[in-house]
Write an enzyme that holds these catalytic residues in place. Sequence first.
Site, PDB file in Angstrom:
ATOM      1  N   ARG A 176      31.580  -1.013 -21.091  1.00 21.07           N
ATOM      2  CA  ARG A 176      31.578   0.368 -21.599  1.00 21.07           C
ATOM      3  C   ARG A 176      32.801   1.199 -21.180  1.00 21.07           C
ATOM      4  NH1 ARG A 176      29.116  -2.279 -24.132  1.00 21.07           N
ATOM      5  NH2 ARG A 176      26.882  -2.334 -24.469  1.00 21.07           N
ATOM      6  N   SER A 226      21.579   4.466 -25.842  1.00 19.89           N
ATOM      7  CA  SER A 226      21.130   4.210 -24.466  1.00 19.89           C
ATOM      8  C   SER A 226      21.666   5.316 -23.572  1.00 19.89           C
ATOM      9  CB  SER A 226      21.684   2.883 -23.951  1.00 19.89           C
ATOM     10  OG  SER A 226      21.215   1.844 -24.758  1.00 19.89           O
ATOM     11  N   GLU A 296      25.471   6.780 -19.437  1.00 22.53           N
ATOM     12  CA  GLU A 296      26.444   6.160 -20.348  1.00 22.53           C
ATOM     13  C   GLU A 296      26.977   7.204 -21.336  1.00 22.53           C
ATOM     14  OE1 GLU A 296      25.447   2.394 -22.215  1.00 22.53           O
ATOM     15  OE2 GLU A 296      26.440   3.003 -24.065  1.00 22.53           O
TER      16      GLU A 296
HETATM   17  C1  LIG Z   1      20.752   4.914 -32.176  1.00 26.57           C
HETATM   18  C2  LIG Z   1      21.987   4.504 -31.404  1.00 26.57           C
HETATM   19  C3  LIG Z   1      22.184   3.171 -31.088  1.00 26.57           C
HETATM   20  C4  LIG Z   1      23.322   2.770 -30.365  1.00 26.57           C
HETATM   21  N1  LIG Z   1      23.488   1.441 -30.085  1.00 26.57           N
HETATM   22  C5  LIG Z   1      24.568   1.055 -29.368  1.00 26.57           C
HETATM   23  C6  LIG Z   1      24.772  -0.335 -29.060  1.00 26.57           C
HETATM   24  O1  LIG Z   1      24.002  -1.208 -29.434  1.00 26.57           O
HETATM   25  N2  LIG Z   1      25.871  -0.661 -28.327  1.00 26.57           N
HETATM   26  C7  LIG Z   1      26.763   0.272 -27.895  1.00 26.57           C
HETATM   27  O2  LIG Z   1      27.764  -0.092 -27.243  1.00 26.57           O
HETATM   28  N3  LIG Z   1      26.605   1.582 -28.179  1.00 26.57           N
HETATM   29  C8  LIG Z   1      25.534   1.991 -28.906  1.00 26.57           C
HETATM   30  N4  LIG Z   1      25.369   3.319 -29.202  1.00 26.57           N
HETATM   31  C9  LIG Z   1      26.336   4.316 -28.668  1.00 26.57           C
HETATM   32  C10 LIG Z   1      27.519   4.632 -29.613  1.00 26.57           C
HETATM   33  O3  LIG Z   1      27.199   4.348 -30.966  1.00 26.57           O
HETATM   34  C11 LIG Z   1      28.765   3.851 -29.213  1.00 26.57           C
HETATM   35  O4  LIG Z   1      29.179   4.178 -27.899  1.00 26.57           O
HETATM   36  C12 LIG Z   1      29.936   4.109 -30.170  1.00 26.57           C
HETATM   37  O5  LIG Z   1      30.976   3.227 -29.854  1.00 26.57           O
HETATM   38  C13 LIG Z   1      30.450   5.549 -30.103  1.00 26.57           C
HETATM   39  O6  LIG Z   1      31.298   5.761 -31.218  1.00 26.57           O
HETATM   40  P1  LIG Z   1      31.504   7.214 -31.838  1.00 26.57           P
HETATM   41  O7  LIG Z   1      32.499   7.097 -32.946  1.00 26.57           O
HETATM   42  O8  LIG Z   1      30.218   7.827 -32.214  1.00 26.57           O
HETATM   43  O9  LIG Z   1      32.176   7.961 -30.622  1.00 26.57           O
HETATM   44  P2  LIG Z   1      31.890   9.436 -30.063  1.00 26.57           P
HETATM   45  O10 LIG Z   1      30.478   9.522 -29.584  1.00 26.57           O
HETATM   46  O11 LIG Z   1      32.327  10.442 -31.048  1.00 26.57           O
HETATM   47  O12 LIG Z   1      32.861   9.433 -28.797  1.00 26.57           O
HETATM   48  C14 LIG Z   1      32.635   8.538 -27.721  1.00 26.57           C
HETATM   49  C15 LIG Z   1      33.896   8.467 -26.860  1.00 26.57           C
HETATM   50  O13 LIG Z   1      34.938   7.866 -27.619  1.00 26.57           O
HETATM   51  C16 LIG Z   1      36.080   8.735 -27.681  1.00 26.57           C
HETATM   52  N5  LIG Z   1      36.705   8.525 -29.014  1.00 26.57           N
HETATM   53  C17 LIG Z   1      36.094   8.494 -30.227  1.00 26.57           C
HETATM   54  N6  LIG Z   1      36.991   8.204 -31.187  1.00 26.57           N
HETATM   55  C18 LIG Z   1      38.195   8.063 -30.561  1.00 26.57           C
HETATM   56  C19 LIG Z   1      39.530   7.771 -31.011  1.00 26.57           C
HETATM   57  N7  LIG Z   1      39.818   7.545 -32.305  1.00 26.57           N
HETATM   58  N8  LIG Z   1      40.519   7.718 -30.081  1.00 26.57           N
HETATM   59  C20 LIG Z   1      40.263   7.930 -28.769  1.00 26.57           C
HETATM   60  N9  LIG Z   1      39.030   8.215 -28.277  1.00 26.57           N
HETATM   61  C21 LIG Z   1      38.011   8.277 -29.183  1.00 26.57           C
HETATM   62  C22 LIG Z   1      35.534  10.123 -27.461  1.00 26.57           C
HETATM   63  O14 LIG Z   1      36.534  10.974 -26.922  1.00 26.57           O
HETATM   64  C23 LIG Z   1      34.419   9.830 -26.452  1.00 26.57           C
HETATM   65  O15 LIG Z   1      34.961   9.717 -25.158  1.00 26.57           O
HETATM   66  C24 LIG Z   1      24.258   3.743 -29.940  1.00 26.57           C
HETATM   67  C25 LIG Z   1      24.063   5.089 -30.262  1.00 26.57           C
HETATM   68  C26 LIG Z   1      22.940   5.472 -30.987  1.00 26.57           C
HETATM   69  C27 LIG Z   1      22.754   6.922 -31.339  1.00 26.57           C
END
Ligand SMILES: Cc1cc2nc3c(=O)[nH]c(=O)nc-3n(C[C@H](O)[C@H](O)[C@H](O)COP(=O)(O)OP(=O)(O)OC[C@H]3O[C@@H](n4cnc5c(N)ncnc54)[C@H](O)[C@@H]3O)c2cc1C
Length: 304
Positions: A176, A226, A296
């Site tokens: 992570r 999570s 997380e």
């Molecule tokens: C129902 C549900 C299920 C999930 N299942 C999983 C799973 O199975 N496995 C898992 O690992 N995660 C899971 N997640 C968590 C989440 O989807 C992941 O961590 C995902 O990678 C976050 O992506 P995001 O675009 O939504 O990022 P955001 O939530 O918008 O941002 C997360 C972080 O990434 C940074 N960020 C985003 N885009 C960029 C970019 N282009 N450049 C630099 N930094 C950036 C942000 O600054 C922040 O620090 C789940 C979430 C939910 C709601």
Amino acid sequence: MDRERLIQIFKDRDVGEILIDEPMKRHTSFKIGGPVDMMIIPRGEEQIVEAIGLCRRNNIPFYIMGNGTNLLVKDGGLRGVVIKINEGMNDIIVHRDSIVCGAGALLTGVSRRAMKSSLTGMEFANGIPGTVGGAVTMNAGAYGGEMKDVIIRVRALDREGNIREYSNEDMNFRYRGSRVVDEGLIVLEVEFQLKEGDYSAIKETMEDLTFRRKSKQPLELPSGGSTFKRPVGYYAGKLIEDSGLKGLRHGGAQVSEKHCGFVVNIDEASCKDVLELISVIQKTVRDKYGVKLEREIKLIGEDS
Ligand SMILES: Cc1cc2nc3c(=O)[nH]c(=O)nc-3n(C[C@H](O)[C@H](O)[C@H](O)COP(=O)(O)OP(=O)(O)OC[C@H]3O[C@@H](n4cnc5c(N)ncnc54)[C@H](O)[C@@H]3O)c2cc1C
């Protein structure tokens, strides 16, 4: 932050769509978060470079987000600018054995394109609701796979404002986390190395993982996924359930009845509700099992 000054700085600049006083709850899967002074939704790399340059030159704090699925935003919102790299930058280009996509492409969309092209390797990512940029940042993973296994190249903007290419080894991927977190990189484009595979087998794996996800996770309620990292040697959800916290409610937040590793927003929860519930969970699990649960979900913003 002074709205008029912000508007003055960004008006007539080519940075993409601009939203003022935008409630962050509209942009997070938790459906929680006060307003940000200005949200910018860029449509390309040049607009990101321009927006960030303006923020840096004018000492305006900025935060990068993707699809908001790993974010908990405080009730007072954020001062400054949020740059949302999402639908404006979601190109997906399929090559013979690789896929190149914009940082704003959704992981699920990338997995589906891989399946349609009979490319194997991305099955695990189907159902992770974030963007590719967010997934690289977090080294997102599920069911035995993680970003580290499939990424060969990341194009990103560094702190000095240079666009650079990073190999898999350069990215310091770990559980992570990645170099994006260490150095505040901004992910622009990613290339995934995949292999030719069998369409039916890929489809079957993806359907199986979707079924497992739907049956175990509270996908019908808003959450940030999570809540805690997996503590070494344990599962957070099991520790929380064994501590008797299943279904525990605090304000509009609840420990999910379906999967205790998720805090869900069941009734207009505030960020404060969620944070207080998280503290109760951490304290109870620490007292009972001596295990420290580390959050997380990323917490940003300020109290109201
Ligand atoms: C129902 C549900 C299920 C999930 N299942 C999983 C799973 O199975 N496995 C898992 O690992 N995660 C899971 N997640 C968590 C989440 O989807 C992941 O961590 C995902 O990678 C976050 O992506 P995001 O675009 O939504 O990022 P955001 O939530 O918008 O941002 C997360 C972080 O990434 C940074 N960020 C985003 N885009 C960029 C970019 N282009 N450049 C630099 N930094 C950036 C942000 O600054 C922040 O620090 C789940 C979430 C939910 C709601």
